[in-house]
Design a protein around this motif. Structure first.
Motif, PDB file in Angstrom:
ATOM      1  N   LEU A  75      -9.723  36.895  38.323  1.00 52.45           N
ATOM      2  CA  LEU A  75      -9.016  36.242  37.209  1.00 52.45           C
ATOM      3  C   LEU A  75     -10.028  35.495  36.325  1.00 52.45           C
ATOM      4  N   ALA A  76     -10.980  34.801  36.951  1.00 51.15           N
ATOM      5  CA  ALA A  76     -12.017  34.100  36.165  1.00 51.15           C
ATOM      6  C   ALA A  76     -12.757  35.110  35.284  1.00 51.15           C
ATOM      7  N   ASN A  77     -13.039  36.278  35.849  1.00 54.56           N
ATOM      8  CA  ASN A  77     -13.750  37.297  35.086  1.00 54.56           C
ATOM      9  C   ASN A  77     -12.925  37.731  33.863  1.00 54.56           C
ATOM     10  N   GLY A 111     -11.689  26.397  39.381  1.00 59.84           N
ATOM     11  CA  GLY A 111     -12.304  25.760  38.217  1.00 59.84           C
ATOM     12  C   GLY A 111     -13.797  26.033  38.148  1.00 59.84           C
ATOM     13  N   SER A 112     -14.466  25.990  39.282  1.00 63.98           N
ATOM     14  CA  SER A 112     -15.916  26.208  39.300  1.00 63.98           C
ATOM     15  C   SER A 112     -16.251  27.656  38.936  1.00 63.98           C
ATOM     16  N   LEU A 113     -15.488  28.599  39.485  1.00 68.81           N
ATOM     17  CA  LEU A 113     -15.765  30.003  39.156  1.00 68.81           C
ATOM     18  C   LEU A 113     -15.495  30.276  37.679  1.00 68.81           C
ATOM     19  N   PHE A 120     -20.717  37.127  39.823  1.00 71.03           N
ATOM     20  CA  PHE A 120     -20.333  36.489  41.088  1.00 71.03           C
ATOM     21  C   PHE A 120     -21.459  36.615  42.127  1.00 71.03           C
ATOM     22  N   SER A 121     -22.180  37.736  42.078  1.00 76.57           N
ATOM     23  CA  SER A 121     -23.220  37.979  43.094  1.00 76.57           C
ATOM     24  C   SER A 121     -24.296  36.886  43.062  1.00 76.57           C
ATOM     25  N   GLU A 122     -24.490  36.234  41.894  1.00 74.97           N
ATOM     26  CA  GLU A 122     -25.470  35.140  41.806  1.00 74.97           C
ATOM     27  C   GLU A 122     -25.081  33.960  42.697  1.00 74.97           C
TER      28      GLU A 122
END
Ligand SMILES: Cc1cc2nc3c(=O)[nH]c(=O)nc-3n(C[C@H](O)[C@H](O)[C@H](O)COP(=O)(O)OP(=O)(O)OC[C@H]3O[C@@H](n4cnc5c(N)ncnc54)[C@H](O)[C@@H]3O)c2cc1C
Length: 389
Positions: free
Chosen positions: A283-285, A18-20, A64-66
């Protein structure tokens, strides 16, 4: 209570998936309205989540790298008296930092709303809370994690562990993670120590077992960790955090998840490694790169694409937990890391291996006594064989 009643995305469960999702949508669709509902007082729980850099597509990595707190160029394993350096990038996210980042995002944007509450029921375009409040969304995503006490849980082995984050008095002996060190007494299945040097003197050290039982004696694990550190000259340390987990490693498919279930509940985890990041981040992406109305289609396509890899991983778990003894289990891991090229290892962890990789992983295993009859028998309804430990 939320003032708006209609969102583009309504996310039930503010754990890893959920957070991602909330973070990816905020980066890729900054005008989309997102509601994240979590029943605990803070998002993300208490974890250090690690991953292989090659788990993530280049487009996923852009946001994601952030979130990544620590990265290494490679890692090593210590198995069967042999050290192997694996030149695959490895990294970690700390859940408390991810929680802070989400709060900052919420405080500084008009698009992310968070709500502390327990979701009672999800429908295609709405969810209801325990309070009776109903909230509508174009995409309503179920990220409520592992279903507790589910009697239809597939048959499974377990990866269970206790991890201590410790502050040492001197610098740790290695500056890369060690994913498996089998120089510990082999009890309760295949057992190894995992070390993650977060800084020179801050170490996450875990006692991990691949076992047929869920039971975990935390005191015994702490004792093993203490002995392991002492044998390496680190008798004095301060424990700053403790985490524990028992991740199912299923060897049978569970009941079909509902269309909008993602994360662990939707089957988006690697059955043979217990890692979720390779699947939940990509999947989030993909969800965040598409219109909210297309989310169901994106999820279904992703699930279909990983069908072969999931099936093979379930089969590997059957081999590990039903067909070989714990001693042979250890040999399987030793062979995996001593014989396979880094490219196969990286595709395996990312759940993107090919049929050739699968053949390579399986051929030459030590399946002593693994006759076709024994393999077929393993499908019969019966509890895991109780191997001597
Ligand atoms: C100690 C530990 C270490 C781990 N390390 C790694 C690692 O290094 N790398 C890796 O890839 N994976 C790791 N994992 C596995 C990974 O954490 C899980 O597979 C992942 O968290 C699953 O994500 P999820 O979002 O589906 O579920 P969760 O992260 O469990 O999130 C589910 C969320 O939903 C909330 N929720 C549940 N019911 C409701 C409700 N009714 N209403 C509102 N909210 C609700 C829960 O409170 C929770 O916050 C680890 C697991 C543990 C336990």
């Amino acid at each position: 209570m939320v003032t708006a009643n209609q969102f583009d995305y309504v996310i039930a469960g503010g754990g890893l998936q959920g957070s991602l999702l909330a973070f990816a949508i905020s980066r890729l669709q900054p005008s989309a309205q997102v509601l994240l509902v979590e029943k605990q007082s803070q998002f993300c729980g208490n974890h250090t989540w690690s991953f292989h850099r090659s788990d993530l597509s280049d487009t996923t990595w852009e946001w994601f790298s952030e979130l990544v707190d620590r990265q290494w160029d490679g890692y090593h394993v210590e198995l069967g008296g042999v050290t192997r350096h694996i030149p695959i990038g490895y990294g970690s996210i700390f859940s408390d930092r991810l929680n802070q980042k989400l709060q900052t995002l919420r405080d500084n944007s008009d698009n992310l709303t968070t709500l502390s509450g327990s979701v009672r029921q999800l429908e295609e375009r709405s969810l209801s809370l325990d309070t009776g409040e109903r909230i509508n969304g174009t995409a309503v995503l179920d990220c409520r994690g592992l279903r507790q006490g589910n009697s239809s849980m597939p048959r499974s082995g377990f990866q269970k562990f206790v991890g201590l984050e410790v502050e040492l008095e001197e610098d740790w002996i290695a500056d890369t993670p060690c994913l498996m060190d089998d120089r510990v007494e082999q009890t309760d299945g295949f057992r190894f120590i995992y070390t993650l040097p977060l800084t020179a003197r801050r170490l996450l050290v875990e006692d991990t077992r691949f076992s047929n039982s869920r039971a975990l004696n935390r005191d015994a694990c702490r004792e093993v960790i203490s002995r392991y550190l002492k044998e390496r000259g680190f008798a004095n340390y301060r424990v700053v955090r403790e985490e524990t987990g028992c991740l199912p490693m299923p060897y049978q498919r569970g009941s079909l998840p509902s269309q909008m279930s993602v994360g662990y509940r939707g089957g988006f985890f690697h059955p043979a490694t217990g890692y979720s990041i390779p699947l939940v981040a990509n999947l989030a992406n993909q969800i965040a790169s598409s219109a909210a109305a297309d989310a169901a289609m994106v999820i279904a396509e992703y699930r279909n694409r990983m069908r072969f890899q999931t099936t093979f991983s379930l089969w590997l778990n059957r081999l590990l937990f039903q067909l070989v003894t714990p001693t042979q289990r250890l040999q399987i891991f030793r062979r995996f890391y001593s014989k396979l090229p880094a490219e196969t290892i990286q595709r395996f962890y990312a759940l993107q291996f090919t049929a050739t990789d699968a053949a390579r992983i399986f051929l030459g295993r030590p399946p002593m006594g693994l006759t076709p009859l024994r393999f077929l028998q393993s499908f019969r309804e019966k509890p895991c064989p109780a191997f001597p430990t």
